[in-house]
Design an enzyme around this catalytic site. Structure first.
Site, PDB file in Angstrom:
ATOM      1  N   LYS A  44      44.830  32.219 128.410  1.00  0.00           N
ATOM      2  CA  LYS A  44      43.943  31.870 129.534  1.00  0.00           C
ATOM      3  C   LYS A  44      44.565  32.261 130.880  1.00  0.00           C
ATOM      4  CE  LYS A  44      43.916  27.432 128.490  1.00  0.00           C
ATOM      5  NZ  LYS A  44      44.784  27.391 127.302  1.00  0.00           N
TER       6      LYS A  44
ATOM      7  N   ARG B  97      40.121  19.183 129.384  1.00  0.00           N
ATOM      8  CA  ARG B  97      40.861  19.144 128.121  1.00  0.00           C
ATOM      9  C   ARG B  97      40.382  18.024 127.212  1.00  0.00           C
ATOM     10  NH1 ARG B  97      45.576  22.194 130.177  1.00  0.00           N
ATOM     11  NH2 ARG B  97      46.910  22.735 128.449  1.00  0.00           N
TER      12      ARG B  97
ATOM     13  N   ARG C 149      57.333  32.704 124.019  1.00  0.00           N
ATOM     14  CA  ARG C 149      56.923  32.862 125.419  1.00  0.00           C
ATOM     15  C   ARG C 149      58.063  32.462 126.372  1.00  0.00           C
ATOM     16  NH1 ARG C 149      51.480  30.169 127.789  1.00  0.00           N
ATOM     17  NH2 ARG C 149      52.624  28.212 127.685  1.00  0.00           N
TER      18      ARG C 149
ATOM     19  N   ARG D  41      59.630  27.307 129.039  1.00  0.00           N
ATOM     20  CA  ARG D  41      59.060  26.032 129.466  1.00  0.00           C
ATOM     21  C   ARG D  41      59.465  24.967 128.457  1.00  0.00           C
ATOM     22  NH1 ARG D  41      52.674  26.914 130.662  1.00  0.00           N
ATOM     23  NH2 ARG D  41      52.592  24.978 129.489  1.00  0.00           N
TER      24      ARG D  41
ATOM     25  N   ARG E 203      51.196  20.006 121.130  1.00  0.00           N
ATOM     26  CA  ARG E 203      50.146  20.534 122.010  1.00  0.00           C
ATOM     27  C   ARG E 203      48.967  21.087 121.204  1.00  0.00           C
ATOM     28  NH1 ARG E 203      53.396  24.715 125.063  1.00  0.00           N
ATOM     29  NH2 ARG E 203      51.559  25.132 126.339  1.00  0.00           N
TER      30      ARG E 203
END
Ligand code: AMP
Length: 214
Positions: A13, A87, A124, A157, A168
């Site tokens: 996104k 969300r 990532r 992160r 998540r």
């Protein structure tokens, strides 16, 4: 007006929103980025949110409402790409109320299968300064540990660690997926195949946006 970008963590996104900002002149509002800024600034909101975010859980709705209102202020005449909100169903209802004048015009669901999401998220890496996204295998920076875009330090992160990624994805399944039906029922939903290169996905999204915007 608002275009909502939906999809599981790691669906792309943020990356897609950045590309659309560059090519189309839209404005990106990312609630995750806004929360991370609050943490960096050491505000009360940041203090409340940081542990919750590091654990991969959802920050309470009333905090997100404050963030959302502040982020949407002064953007009534812009096309806003909303990344990371809503969300859950409560947030979807709230968005309808808050955004009356900047009504939600379309919802773009970037759909990626869960095995690929885990691979993308665990590899990532993110620039600690500008938020640019990299991948250890599929998209490393030119110089290790240094952001191509701004020269900032590239880090993982805390919520991209494997155990947090699982939380998540579960939070997404339980809380966020029902929001897709909320928008299907309102005729706003657009499905996008999120597999393939970022350019391929971007081309699919731009086709959908052509249908949505006059
Ligand atoms: P993101 O950068 O969109 O992956 O968001 C990172 C984290 O910020 C999430 O895992 C949540 O802890 C928090 N967050 C961002 N947006 C929301 C939201 N709309 N509602 C609750 N928590 C959020």
């Amino acid at each position: 007006m608002i275009l909502v970008l939906m999809g599981a963590p790691g669906a792309g996104k943020g990356t897609q929103a950045d590309m659309l900002v560059e090519k189309e002149g839209f404005v990106k509002v990312s609630t995750g980025d806004a929360l991370r800024r609050q943490i960096q600034l050491g505000t009360e909101i940041g203090k409340k949110a940081s542990g919750i975010m590091a654990a991969g859980e959802l920050v309470p709705d009333h905090i997100l409402l404050e963030i959302l209102k502040a982020e949407l202020e002064d953007k009534a005449d812009k096309v806003v790409l909303l990344d990371g909100y809503p969300r859950n169903l409560t947030q979807a209802q709230t968005l309808q109320e808050v955004s009356r004048t900047k009504a939600v015009r379309g919802v773009i669901h970037i759909d990626v299968d869960s095995e690929e999401l885990v691979e993308r998220l665990s590899g990532r890496r993110t620039c600690s300064n500008c938020g640019a996204s990299y991948h250890v295998v599929y998209g490393p920076p030119k110089s290790e540990g240094v952001c191509d875009r701004c020269g900032g330090a590239i880090v993982q992160r805390p919520d991209d660690q494997e155990d947090k990624v699982k939380v998540r994805l579960q939070v997404y399944e339980e809380n966020t997926k029902p929001v897709l039906d909320f928008y299907k029922n309102r005729g706003l939903y657009h499905h996008i195949d999120g597999s393939g290169s970022v350019e391929e996905v971007n081309a699919r999204i731009r086709l959908a946006i052509k249908e949505i915007l006059p």
